[in-house]
Design a protein around this motif. Structure first.
Motif: not given
Length: 151
Positions: A19-20, A22-25, A102, A105-106
């Motif tokens: 997930i990180a 996916e969200f650039g974290v 999600r 961050y979404g």
């Protein structure tokens, strides 16, 4: 969308890393393995690795950088404590952690204020009918919490 089963702390950490990405974290993980190392086993004898039932407890603390500031403590008992901008969500099932992140961050997580009872709440909806709400104790909202406000 069916919730993925995360049978181990290791599987949950892997899901958080995905997930990180996916969200650039960025992610930082600290792991504690053994009965004398995990936070909920304070009564364990020193140098005791296994629980009385023979299992090997595994706990992880995950910090995700950026805005919002998020940390996740995964406990061996299949639950987690997620902190978002200083707001703590206790006893989140380990299987719900990916959906929770999600939503945060979404952009689905919101801050809601109420006149009565007074207060601000951080509300995180998950797929399906699952929603987590926690009171924001600090009256000074962070920029991320203020930006997420819905009336």
């Amino acid at each position: 969308m069916e919730k993925a089963r995360l049978p181990t702390t290791e599987a949950a950490v892997r899901a958080i890393r995905e997930i990180a990405a996916e969200f650039g974290v960025s992610v930082s993980v600290t792991e504690d393995i053994g009965a004398d190392q995990t936070s909920r086993r304070t009564s364990a004898e020193p140098c005791t690795v296994f629980d009385p039932d023979g299992s090997l407890p595994h706990e992880a603390f995950v910090e995700l950088t950026g805005s919002p500031a998020v940390s996740v403590r995964l406990f061996p008992e299949d639950d987690a404590r997620i902190t978002v901008e200083g707001v703590e969500f206790h006893d989140v099932p380990r299987d719900s952690v990916p959906g929770f992140l999600r939503s945060v961050y979404g952009g689905l997580a919101t801050t809601k204020g109420r006149l009565f009872p007074p207060g601000q709440w951080l509300v995180v909806p998950l797929p399906g009918d699952e929603t987590y709400r926690e009171l924001i104790l600090d009256p000074n909202l962070s920029p991320w919490l203020a930006r997420s406000t819905r009336r």
